[in-house]
Motif scaffolding. Structure first.
Motif, short mmCIF file in Angstrom:
data_model
loop_
_atom_site.label_atom_id
_atom_site.label_comp_id
_atom_site.label_asym_id
_atom_site.label_seq_id
_atom_site.Cartn_x
_atom_site.Cartn_y
_atom_site.Cartn_z
N GLN A 1 0.88 -1.35 -0.01
CA GLN A 1 -0.11 -0.05 0.16
C GLN A 1 0.83 1.27 0.07
O GLN A 1 0.55 2.27 -0.61
N TYR A 2 1.99 1.16 0.65
CA TYR A 2 2.75 2.30 0.77
C TYR A 2 3.66 2.55 -0.61
O TYR A 2 3.53 3.72 -1.18
N LEU A 3 3.88 1.40 -1.18
CA LEU A 3 4.71 1.60 -2.68
C LEU A 3 3.63 2.03 -3.56
O LEU A 3 3.79 2.93 -4.16
N PHE A 4 2.39 1.78 -3.44
CA PHE A 4 1.23 2.10 -4.44
C PHE A 4 1.05 3.63 -4.15
O PHE A 4 0.85 4.39 -5.14
N GLN A 5 1.03 4.08 -2.89
CA GLN A 5 0.96 5.65 -2.61
C GLN A 5 1.81 6.55 -3.05
O GLN A 5 1.94 7.44 -3.89
N ASN B 1 4.72 9.79 -6.96
CA ASN B 1 5.51 10.09 -8.27
C ASN B 1 4.91 10.61 -9.58
O ASN B 1 5.71 11.35 -10.34
N GLU B 2 3.71 9.74 -9.95
CA GLU B 2 3.20 10.16 -11.18
C GLU B 2 2.63 11.65 -11.18
O GLU B 2 2.78 12.45 -12.03
N ASP B 3 1.99 12.11 -9.81
CA ASP B 3 1.61 13.51 -9.84
C ASP B 3 2.97 14.26 -9.79
O ASP B 3 2.93 15.62 -10.58
N LEU B 4 4.07 14.23 -9.36
CA LEU B 4 5.24 14.83 -9.63
C LEU B 4 5.78 15.04 -10.91
O LEU B 4 6.11 16.11 -11.25
N ASN B 5 5.74 13.82 -11.61
CA ASN B 5 5.94 14.09 -12.86
C ASN B 5 5.20 14.93 -13.84
O ASN B 5 5.75 15.46 -14.56
#
Length: 295
Positions: free
Chosen positions: A142-146, A151-155
């Motif tokens: 779950q942590y890795l998914f978040q 990271n997607e938002d950051l990109n």
């Protein structure tokens, strides 16, 4: 040959004629059209097939009779086939249990690998049960998914910033600034900045004013900033009060102007001037990226 008439009592009123001939067959009897039998030599008898000539149904014979195998040999063959079937069944059972054993071994190996990885990640998993280890794996997933979503938002945010830089926006102190090439009125300039994801620039520090003065001096033209007079007070267009100002010592522009521009800052950074809001001027847009992407 002589013929004699026989009384009618013999044939119920029908006439019969007996002819004696010298033939060895003796007496021949003929029958008239009214029902008298014709001579046997001329009578057509229907011939029925004999019982022996009728087709008998073919009965299936044992396989050994067709293959010329004796009953004793057929019993041996049946025993061999039964043994083969039993052997095949035993082989299938053995294969099934072997497959189950391999799956169990693979699962055990996988669990050992998971345990080692989790202990490397967090030593507190040492000595934990399999269920506790799997619970930790679920929380880690779950942590890795978040983290991946972040990271997607950051990109996306990074790509947006790169696009702004390509379009001519300039970075300073965590913000982006755009010095327009076109000229608009104060209200139209503010609307254009909003459509680009920013606003007419607010200035809250001397360092920011020095950065803007340096860029404006290169253009040698006046630029609208987001400062406007409301009644007797000057306020930023987001309604923040004016705390620190950088008005020019000798206020130029039209008397009674209700909008502010930054212009002619080569001598001093105190280079704000008053102008009418309907005048066409270049303008400065400011955009502050989400702070969570600047950590």
């Amino acid at each position: 040959m002589q013929s004699y008439f026989l009384p009618s009592a013999l044939s119920r009123g029908s006439k019969r004629t007996v002819t004696f001939s010298k033939k060895k067959s003796g007496v021949s009897v003929s029958k008239s059209k009214s029902g008298v039998k014709k001579p046997a030599s001329k009578q057509k008898l229907s011939q029925k097939p004999s019982a022996t000539s009728r087709r008998r149904p073919v009965r299936s014979s044992p396989i050994w009779s067709r293959l010329s195998i004796s009953p004793l040999a057929s019993k041996s063959l049946a025993g061999v086939m039964t043994l083969l079937l039993l052997t095949g069944a035993v082989a299938m059972i053995i294969m099934y249990f072997e497959k189950q054993r391999r799956v169990k071994v693979e699962n055990t190996s996988a669990m050992e690998i998971i345990r080692e990885v989790m202990i490397l990640h967090n030593e507190s998993f040492q000595g934990k049960s399999d269920s506790e280890i799997l619970g930790g794996v679920q929380r880690l997933a779950q942590y890795l998914f978040q983290l991946n979503s972040r990271n997607e938002d950051l990109n996306k945010a990074t790509n947006a910033i790169i696009a702004k830089l390509i379009a001519g926006w300039k970075p300073f102190s965590g913000n982006l600034y755009y010095f327009s090439k076109s000229k608009l009125s104060f209200d139209l300039a503010g609307g254009t900045c909003v459509r680009q994801g920013g606003y007419l620039v607010y200035i809250h520090s001397r360092a920011e004013q020095e950065f803007l003065a340096k860029e404006v001096d290169k253009a040698t033209e006046a630029f609208f900033i987001g400062l406007r007079k409301e009644g007797a007070d000057w306020k930023w267009i987001n309604k923040d009060p004016l705390v620190q100002s950088f008005w020019a010592p000798n206020l130029g522009g039209v008397a009674g102007g209700d909008c502010a521009v930054i212009f002619s800052c080569s001598i001093s950074v105190d280079c704000w001037h008053k102008v009418r809001c309907v005048e066409l001027k270049r303008y400065i847009c400011k955009m502050k990226p989400d702070p969570k992407y600047l950590r």
